[in-house]
Design an enzyme around this catalytic site. Sequence first.
Site, PDB file in Angstrom:
ATOM      1  N   ASP A  77     161.060  69.530 -44.961  1.00 35.95           N
ATOM      2  CA  ASP A  77     162.332  69.332 -45.660  1.00 35.95           C
ATOM      3  C   ASP A  77     162.172  69.687 -47.132  1.00 35.95           C
ATOM      4  OD1 ASP A  77     160.809  67.133 -46.436  1.00 35.95           O
ATOM      5  OD2 ASP A  77     161.989  65.686 -45.291  1.00 35.95           O
ATOM      6  N   ASN A 145     163.622  53.454 -44.042  1.00 35.02           N
ATOM      7  CA  ASN A 145     164.968  53.243 -43.476  1.00 35.02           C
ATOM      8  C   ASN A 145     165.099  53.878 -42.087  1.00 35.02           C
ATOM      9  OD1 ASN A 145     165.109  55.968 -44.038  1.00 35.02           O
ATOM     10  ND2 ASN A 145     167.027  55.875 -45.174  1.00 35.02           N
ATOM     11  N   HIS A 147     164.342  56.991 -41.311  1.00 28.88           N
ATOM     12  CA  HIS A 147     164.570  58.439 -41.280  1.00 28.88           C
ATOM     13  C   HIS A 147     163.278  59.177 -40.922  1.00 28.88           C
ATOM     14  CE1 HIS A 147     163.671  59.278 -45.871  1.00 28.88           C
ATOM     15  NE2 HIS A 147     162.559  59.103 -45.179  1.00 28.88           N
ATOM     16  N   GLU A 152     168.663  61.165 -42.133  1.00 24.86           N
ATOM     17  CA  GLU A 152     168.938  59.803 -42.572  1.00 24.86           C
ATOM     18  C   GLU A 152     169.694  59.043 -41.472  1.00 24.86           C
ATOM     19  OE1 GLU A 152     167.522  58.824 -45.150  1.00 24.86           O
ATOM     20  OE2 GLU A 152     167.681  60.187 -46.850  1.00 24.86           O
TER      21      GLU A 152
HETATM   22  P1  PGA Z   1     156.494  57.754 -47.289  1.00 20.86           P
HETATM   23  O1  PGA Z   1     157.911  58.069 -46.738  1.00 20.86           O
HETATM   24  O2  PGA Z   1     155.496  58.589 -46.558  1.00 20.86           O
HETATM   25  O3  PGA Z   1     156.569  58.119 -48.736  1.00 20.86           O
HETATM   26  O4  PGA Z   1     156.308  56.299 -47.081  1.00 20.86           O
HETATM   27  C1  PGA Z   1     158.098  58.666 -45.529  1.00 20.86           C
HETATM   28  C2  PGA Z   1     159.480  59.200 -45.608  1.00 20.86           C
HETATM   29  O5  PGA Z   1     160.319  58.530 -46.214  1.00 20.86           O
HETATM   30  O6  PGA Z   1     159.721  60.281 -45.086  1.00 20.86           O
END
Ligand code: PGA
Length: 249
Positions: A77, A145, A147, A152
Amino acid sequence: MHVRPDPVSTADTGHANLGVVPTADWADHAAGLLSDRLAAKPDLVVCLPTGSTPVPLYARLSELDPAVGSATVVLLDEYLGLPAGHPARCDSMLGGALVDRLSRPPRFVTFAVDSADPEAACRRYDADIAVLGGLDLVVLGLGANGHVGMNEPGSLPDSPTRVVELAASTREAAAGYGADPVPTHGVTLGMAGILAAREIWLLATGIGKAAILRETLDGPVTGDVPATFLRGHPGLRVIVDEAATAELG
Ligand code: PGA
């Protein structure tokens, strides 16, 4: 020779595809798995995330410096609104953490957000993946969250590669990486593209991911937690440290 720690048995957790590794060994273990995949399939097409979770994995993999053959790394992404080369850009982060650190860097497919409008960049990205014969493996960090990539809450299993509005927690994470102005939108491989991959590895580490890992593995399958859609994929493997399993039954 690299000796990879074995994950503890998953029999106790009731999750056949879950590998639980002592926290101190997690990066070694995950890097070893990826190194093995590259060795087994020299033309591997692997989609990789940014975020904090894979940072120690990439550091270890860079040290191992596996021969990548004709492998291709595909960026999962990208933020919109940051200039090329900005250190908080996902392409910069994955380049700096892994791709550019390998002695023979693999081909690196990113989103052409600098030279095309974002939707056109998404179509070009999908076309690049199609020409490569699809994704062999998608590695994902589990977002707090729920995602995966920038899919999302509210995403659906058939959500395509697209422009997305970022959740508040995703914007905060971007700010934490030094993104200025803080992006409000991004582009992401869609849930459909993730689910079309032959194999999916979902990563989660730390007590801060314990609640969302429980929801992901044991809660209802719902767009409120897009990671739950992964459970229907026959090639799903969940690679976590012990801390992240604190809330599993
Ligand atoms: P993190 O987040 O690896 O920074 O914990 C994962 C994400 O939100 O894709």
